[in-house]
Design a protein around this motif. Sequence first.
Motif, PDB file in Angstrom:
ATOM      1  N   ARG A  45       0.952  -1.393   0.047  1.00  0.00           N
ATOM      2  CA  ARG A  45      -0.149  -0.035   0.004  1.00  0.00           C
ATOM      3  C   ARG A  45       0.874   1.291  -0.104  1.00  0.00           C
ATOM      4  NH1 ARG A  45      -2.228   2.809   4.797  1.00  0.00           N
ATOM      5  NH2 ARG A  45      -1.551   1.053   5.939  1.00  0.00           N
ATOM      6  N   VAL A  46       0.468   2.199  -1.115  1.00  0.00           N
ATOM      7  CA  VAL A  46       1.387   3.390  -0.967  1.00  0.00           C
ATOM      8  C   VAL A  46       0.728   4.606  -0.307  1.00  0.00           C
ATOM      9  CG1 VAL A  46       2.027   5.091  -2.598  1.00  0.00           C
ATOM     10  CG2 VAL A  46       2.685   2.967  -3.151  1.00  0.00           C
ATOM     11  N   ARG A  47       1.279   5.320   0.373  1.00  0.00           N
ATOM     12  CA  ARG A  47       0.789   6.476   1.106  1.00  0.00           C
ATOM     13  C   ARG A  47       1.579   7.714   0.656  1.00  0.00           C
ATOM     14  NH1 ARG A  47      -1.427   7.935   7.301  1.00  0.00           N
ATOM     15  NH2 ARG A  47      -1.225  10.189   7.047  1.00  0.00           N
ATOM     16  N   LYS A  48       0.987   8.869   0.221  1.00  0.00           N
ATOM     17  CA  LYS A  48       1.699   9.951  -0.299  1.00  0.00           C
ATOM     18  C   LYS A  48       1.677  10.925   0.928  1.00  0.00           C
ATOM     19  CE  LYS A  48      -1.728  10.433  -3.264  1.00  0.00           C
ATOM     20  NZ  LYS A  48      -2.602  11.141  -4.188  1.00  0.00           N
ATOM     21  N   VAL A  49       2.899  11.387   0.839  1.00  0.00           N
ATOM     22  CA  VAL A  49       3.387  12.451   2.169  1.00  0.00           C
ATOM     23  C   VAL A  49       3.724  13.681   1.571  1.00  0.00           C
ATOM     24  CG1 VAL A  49       4.810  12.642   4.174  1.00  0.00           C
ATOM     25  CG2 VAL A  49       4.273  10.210   3.380  1.00  0.00           C
ATOM     26  N   ASN A  50       3.053  14.621   1.972  1.00  0.00           N
ATOM     27  CA  ASN A  50       3.663  16.140   1.759  1.00  0.00           C
ATOM     28  C   ASN A  50       4.734  16.420   2.227  1.00  0.00           C
ATOM     29  OD1 ASN A  50       0.774  16.664   0.665  1.00  0.00           O
ATOM     30  ND2 ASN A  50      -0.105  17.089   2.617  1.00  0.00           N
ATOM     31  N   GLN A  51       5.451  17.470   1.674  1.00  0.00           N
ATOM     32  CA  GLN A  51       6.746  17.926   2.224  1.00  0.00           C
ATOM     33  C   GLN A  51       6.606  18.659   3.671  1.00  0.00           C
ATOM     34  OE1 GLN A  51       9.694  17.427   0.564  1.00  0.00           O
ATOM     35  NE2 GLN A  51      10.736  18.336   2.319  1.00  0.00           N
ATOM     36  N   ASP A  52       6.152  18.138   4.529  1.00  0.00           N
ATOM     37  CA  ASP A  52       5.864  18.586   5.977  1.00  0.00           C
ATOM     38  C   ASP A  52       6.089  17.553   6.839  1.00  0.00           C
ATOM     39  OD1 ASP A  52       3.876  18.903   7.897  1.00  0.00           O
ATOM     40  OD2 ASP A  52       3.011  20.208   6.676  1.00  0.00           O
ATOM     41  N   GLY A  53       6.790  17.988   8.010  1.00  0.00           N
ATOM     42  CA  GLY A  53       7.046  17.050   8.810  1.00  0.00           C
ATOM     43  C   GLY A  53       5.959  16.702   9.635  1.00  0.00           C
ATOM     44  N   PHE A  54       5.082  17.225   9.766  1.00  0.00           N
ATOM     45  CA  PHE A  54       3.899  16.949  10.377  1.00  0.00           C
ATOM     46  C   PHE A  54       3.026  15.701   9.980  1.00  0.00           C
ATOM     47  CE2 PHE A  54       4.489  21.157  12.401  1.00  0.00           C
ATOM     48  CZ  PHE A  54       4.285  21.087  13.759  1.00  0.00           C
ATOM     49  N   ASP A  55       2.908  16.028   8.680  1.00  0.00           N
ATOM     50  CA  ASP A  55       2.289  14.815   7.711  1.00  0.00           C
ATOM     51  C   ASP A  55       3.159  13.617   7.894  1.00  0.00           C
ATOM     52  OD1 ASP A  55       0.162  14.039   6.073  1.00  0.00           O
ATOM     53  OD2 ASP A  55       1.231  14.405   4.249  1.00  0.00           O
ATOM     54  N   LEU A  56       4.574  13.707   7.705  1.00  0.00           N
ATOM     55  CA  LEU A  56       5.435  12.736   7.824  1.00  0.00           C
ATOM     56  C   LEU A  56       5.366  11.901   9.131  1.00  0.00           C
ATOM     57  CD1 LEU A  56       7.812  11.074   6.519  1.00  0.00           C
ATOM     58  CD2 LEU A  56       9.139  12.508   7.534  1.00  0.00           C
ATOM     59  N   CYS A  57       5.213  12.673  10.041  1.00  0.00           N
ATOM     60  CA  CYS A  57       4.964  11.954  11.398  1.00  0.00           C
ATOM     61  C   CYS A  57       3.638  11.258  11.420  1.00  0.00           C
ATOM     62  CB  CYS A  57       4.814  13.190  12.517  1.00  0.00           C
ATOM     63  SG  CYS A  57       5.069  12.317  14.160  1.00  0.00           S
ATOM     64  N   ASP A  58       2.596  11.958  10.857  1.00  0.00           N
ATOM     65  CA  ASP A  58       1.197  11.245  10.852  1.00  0.00           C
ATOM     66  C   ASP A  58       1.411   9.842  10.010  1.00  0.00           C
ATOM     67  OD1 ASP A  58      -0.217  12.988  12.148  1.00  0.00           O
ATOM     68  OD2 ASP A  58      -0.959  13.956  10.675  1.00  0.00           O
ATOM     69  N   ALA A  59       2.030  10.032   8.829  1.00  0.00           N
ATOM     70  CA  ALA A  59       2.119   8.967   7.974  1.00  0.00           C
ATOM     71  C   ALA A  59       3.102   7.722   8.804  1.00  0.00           C
ATOM     72  CB  ALA A  59       2.949   9.198   6.617  1.00  0.00           C
ATOM     73  N   ILE A  60       4.197   8.010   9.532  1.00  0.00           N
ATOM     74  CA  ILE A  60       4.913   6.936  10.143  1.00  0.00           C
ATOM     75  C   ILE A  60       4.124   6.300  11.376  1.00  0.00           C
ATOM     76  CG2 ILE A  60       6.860   6.558  11.830  1.00  0.00           C
ATOM     77  CD1 ILE A  60       8.242   8.678  10.084  1.00  0.00           C
ATOM     78  N   PHE A  61       3.341   7.147  12.137  1.00  0.00           N
ATOM     79  CA  PHE A  61       2.456   6.679  12.883  1.00  0.00           C
ATOM     80  C   PHE A  61       1.117   6.029  12.524  1.00  0.00           C
ATOM     81  CE2 PHE A  61       5.332   8.745  15.678  1.00  0.00           C
ATOM     82  CZ  PHE A  61       5.150   8.529  17.086  1.00  0.00           C
ATOM     83  N   ASP A  62       0.922   6.345  11.130  1.00  0.00           N
ATOM     84  CA  ASP A  62      -0.347   5.556  10.434  1.00  0.00           C
ATOM     85  C   ASP A  62      -1.752   6.418  10.791  1.00  0.00           C
ATOM     86  OD1 ASP A  62      -1.196   4.050   8.307  1.00  0.00           O
ATOM     87  OD2 ASP A  62      -1.751   2.329   9.625  1.00  0.00           O
ATOM     88  N   ILE A  63      -1.191   7.506  11.177  1.00  0.00           N
ATOM     89  CA  ILE A  63      -2.523   8.284  11.459  1.00  0.00           C
ATOM     90  C   ILE A  63      -3.089   9.115  10.328  1.00  0.00           C
ATOM     91  CG2 ILE A  63      -3.327  10.492  12.894  1.00  0.00           C
ATOM     92  CD1 ILE A  63      -0.889   9.679  14.602  1.00  0.00           C
ATOM     93  N   THR A  64      -4.553   8.741  10.007  1.00  0.00           N
ATOM     94  CA  THR A  64      -5.265   9.504   9.012  1.00  0.00           C
ATOM     95  C   THR A  64      -6.064  10.557   9.654  1.00  0.00           C
ATOM     96  OG1 THR A  64      -5.194   7.318   7.870  1.00  0.00           O
ATOM     97  CG2 THR A  64      -6.797   9.179   6.851  1.00  0.00           C
TER      98      THR A  64
END
Length: 435
Positions: free
Chosen positions: A415-434
């Motif tokens: 499964r692919v998740r796109k991540v914005n150039q944004d540290g908050f979005d990257l943190c949410d992605a790592i923690f698998d938070i939507t």
Amino acid sequence: MSLTRILSVDKGSPAQRAGVKTGETLTEVNGHRIVDVLDYKYYTYDPRLELKLLAPDGRERSLLVKKGEGEDLGLNFETYLMDRARSCANRCIFCFVDQLPKGMRETLYFKDDDARLSFLMGNYITLTNLSDREVQRICDLHVSPINISVHSSDPELRSKLLGFPDGGRGLAIMERFARAGITMNCQIVSCPGINDGPEMDKTMAWLEGLYPQVNSVSIVPVGLTRHREGLCPLEPYDQPKATAVLDQVEAMAARCLEKHGTRIFWCSDELYLRAGRPIPEDEYYEDYTQLENGVGMMRLLRTEFDSALKLAQEGSAPPFSIACGVDIAPWLLEIVDMAMEKCHTSGSVYPIINRFLGESITVSGLVTGHDLIEQLRGRELGERLLLPVNMLRHGEDVFLDDVTVADVERELGVRVRKVNQDGFDLCDAIFDITV
């Protein structure tokens, strides 16, 4: 068909309430002729408008519109610019488009050099295709800020760099903009042995002389692909040459900080990486004005991520992987190591070597889908593959080479998740938070 013909009217908008109809052509606002989007946005700002409209059968009518000051009128036209985008008249010796391989989609070969896109979208322009009327309109409407590719303050050298006989005219236009109070953000594409060294000193001194209208300047190293047959011979920046440019620019920036209270000049992250130097701390970049040119992008990502991680609650998430360009991989590996102390998961970072354009291209935004699939096939990817959104065409799920996100998911079985150039979005992605 006129490009100021109205294709649709937003429901509930001021234009709809006033009775504007689809198919009409907007010709004037408050007595001012509407040529393109700059005229439209400038003259429709006021709360009371008199529109002159032309029906398909040629009949003219006037219509009064009342709305909030600055509120959008609610009209949609054939193109965003209400005109054709202006193409570049130059043959820059370092042009990236000229270095693309043949056979790609046609839109990738279009070189825009449109002042309207500079103001509205942040694109950089060279000023070589501006007429005197357009220059005057920018001054009259106070279109600001404008982003300008300078490269050199020497008229002859700028003409050589741009591959345009009268490249020096743009320097006079910049001086005219400065007198009119137009804010300019500038960039210099630095080419070893051509416009760095003493020439760079001259250019920076000239640009400083236009402060405060010249608000910021980025210095980025020339990007060279492996597709340069028949083009001007250029060298990439190695460590000693990148170090020399950094020393030169940072010395000038320090003098400007003392004199003006701002550095004015910044080098892109890529130059720090090539020189083997650490990226400066957060406060160095002031307002991050040159972020879109890769100036401080890595530092801001880390600063935002640190803040997001402090706010995050401990938890667990499925194992993941991140694919990225070669440059940012060590930076992301540090971030992943930090995250795994608080988020009970496992993560890997995979730098993708750019076989498509050449191994000297090391940024994430130019990674292709084919390279991604080829180099990740058979790797341990976990349950999720995180991809920076700048790998994809804006607003779409398509890579530079027309491979889609769905293709990647099918080929790699992840499964692919796109991540914005944004540290908050990257943190949410790592923690698998939507969110």
